[in-house]
Scaffold this active site. Structure first.
Site, mmCIF file in Angstrom:
data_model
loop_
_atom_site.group_PDB
_atom_site.id
_atom_site.type_symbol
_atom_site.label_atom_id
_atom_site.label_comp_id
_atom_site.label_asym_id
_atom_site.label_seq_id
_atom_site.Cartn_x
_atom_site.Cartn_y
_atom_site.Cartn_z
ATOM 1 N N ASP A 45 48.988 -34.132 4.407
ATOM 2 C CA ASP A 45 48.757 -35.412 3.715
ATOM 3 C C ASP A 45 47.256 -35.723 3.646
ATOM 4 O O ASP A 45 46.857 -36.721 3.033
ATOM 5 C CB ASP A 45 49.577 -36.559 4.318
ATOM 6 C CG ASP A 45 49.266 -36.830 5.770
ATOM 7 O OD1 ASP A 45 48.413 -36.131 6.363
ATOM 8 O OD2 ASP A 45 49.893 -37.760 6.336
ATOM 9 N N SER A 46 46.417 -34.822 4.188
ATOM 10 C CA SER A 46 44.980 -34.881 3.895
ATOM 11 C C SER A 46 44.766 -34.798 2.388
ATOM 12 O O SER A 46 43.697 -35.174 1.877
ATOM 13 C CB SER A 46 44.239 -33.744 4.604
ATOM 14 O OG SER A 46 44.876 -32.507 4.355
ATOM 15 N N ASP A 84 53.856 -31.896 4.999
ATOM 16 C CA ASP A 84 53.756 -33.093 5.853
ATOM 17 C C ASP A 84 54.735 -34.177 5.394
ATOM 18 O O ASP A 84 54.869 -34.434 4.191
ATOM 19 C CB ASP A 84 52.345 -33.682 5.754
ATOM 20 C CG ASP A 84 51.456 -33.284 6.908
ATOM 21 O OD1 ASP A 84 51.962 -32.760 7.925
ATOM 22 O OD2 ASP A 84 50.235 -33.511 6.792
ATOM 23 N N LYS A 112 56.115 -31.029 8.937
ATOM 24 C CA LYS A 112 55.320 -31.498 10.085
ATOM 25 C C LYS A 112 55.327 -33.014 10.076
ATOM 26 O O LYS A 112 55.298 -33.638 9.000
ATOM 27 C CB LYS A 112 53.883 -30.960 9.979
ATOM 28 C CG LYS A 112 52.943 -31.482 11.069
ATOM 29 C CD LYS A 112 51.616 -30.737 11.095
ATOM 30 C CE LYS A 112 50.614 -31.191 10.062
ATOM 31 N NZ LYS A 112 50.200 -32.608 10.135
ATOM 32 N N GLU A 114 53.832 -36.577 12.558
ATOM 33 C CA GLU A 114 52.854 -36.970 13.579
ATOM 34 C C GLU A 114 53.509 -37.765 14.702
ATOM 35 O O GLU A 114 54.254 -38.714 14.443
ATOM 36 C CB GLU A 114 51.755 -37.843 12.943
ATOM 37 C CG GLU A 114 50.913 -37.101 11.938
ATOM 38 C CD GLU A 114 49.758 -37.944 11.401
ATOM 39 O OE1 GLU A 114 49.523 -39.072 11.900
ATOM 40 O OE2 GLU A 114 49.087 -37.475 10.465
ATOM 41 N N GLU A 181 45.152 -32.250 17.330
ATOM 42 C CA GLU A 181 43.995 -32.690 16.548
ATOM 43 C C GLU A 181 43.058 -33.520 17.419
ATOM 44 O O GLU A 181 43.476 -34.496 18.066
ATOM 45 C CB GLU A 181 44.465 -33.525 15.336
ATOM 46 C CG GLU A 181 43.288 -34.006 14.487
ATOM 47 C CD GLU A 181 43.636 -34.389 13.068
ATOM 48 O OE1 GLU A 181 44.815 -34.300 12.681
ATOM 49 O OE2 GLU A 181 42.705 -34.784 12.337
#
Ligand code: KIV
Length: 255
Positions: A45-46, A84, A112, A114, A181
């Protein structure tokens, strides 16, 4: 290889050949990176920041992610495609599973999300449905607003314990790898040594994890307006693009 075989092969890299992971958001980049032999293509999602021009990842929607996962999947890479789950698309286990299924339908081979303990039930819902999951611990970009910025993690014994407990909850729920991260090197190294699944680091220092992940624009030097301190550019595409465009403009105008 099937998605499960790809995930299992990556899981088996624990402590072995380091995993090289990169983000990709479009078809040509995915093909070129895959030709180079990268292990993981993360449609992260960057995307929101380095492709769509938002200030952070909290603006990314599932529609954005599906569009870009599908573009990467058209490259039919050997590398595993990880998509993501964007913010607020996994608020409950049922939502998480629905979102993961949509990403898989678009072409993702794994997903993925978070967070640690509070995401474990959501991870379990997804893995129980047969979809491979990568965890993401440490600095969590989707929490940048709540946390008031991007801060290093694992600096205190309490933070390290929380990371270890979060990792264990994710592993119990079935993740096959965990992205770390911006975890300080000593803690990243300690987690890597103690966890049974590969850790894939970004901003955690050199040789602290079982692999590395980088945002592709940081490697290519194609997003000069924000370069994280830990980025190691291998090219300067921003200059190449500006030069190529200037030469083109001059050729058109000076005919
Ligand atoms: O979205 C992303 O690119 C990521 C990486 C920074 C790991 O999650």
């Amino acid at each position: 290889m099937t998605a499960h075989q790809k995930a299992a092969a990556l899981g088996a890299r624990k402590g072995g050949l380091p995993i090289a992971a990169l983000t990709a958001y479009d078809y040509p980049t995915a093909r070129l990176l895959d030709d180079s032999g990268v292990d993981v293509l993360l449609v992260g999602d960057s995307l929101g920041m380095v492709v769509l021009g938002f200030p952070d990842t909290t603006h990314v929607t599932l529609a954005h992610m599906l569009h870009h996962v599908a573009a990467v999947a058209r490259a039919k890479p050997q590398a595993i495609i990880v998509g993501d789950l964007p913010i607020h698309t996994y608020d409950t286990p049922a939502m998480a599973l629905d979102t993961a299924r949509q990403l898989v339908a678009a072409g993702a081979e794994a997903v993925k999300l978070e967070g640690g303990i509070r995401q474990a039930e959501k991870v379990r819902a997804i893995t129980s449905a047969g979809i491979p999951v990568v965890g993401h611990l440490g600095m969590l970009p989707q929490r940048v607003i709540e946390e008031g910025g991007y801060h290093k993690k694992g600096k205190t014994p309490e933070q390290s314990d929380a990371l270890r407990e979060g990792a264990q909850a994710l592993i119990d729920a079935g993740v096959f790898a965990i992205v770390l991260e911006s975890v300080i090197p000593a803690t990243a190294r300690e987690l890597t040594a103690s966890l049974p699944v590969p850790t894939i680091g970004i901003g955690c220092g050199d040789h602290t994890c079982d692999g590395e992940i980088a945002v592709i624009t940081d490697v290519l030097g194609s997003f000069p307006w924000f370069v994280p301190p830990f980025a190691k550019p291998e090219a300067d595409l921003a200059t190449s693009i500006r030069n190529a465009a200037s030469h083109y403009i001059a050729r058109v105008q000076n005919r």
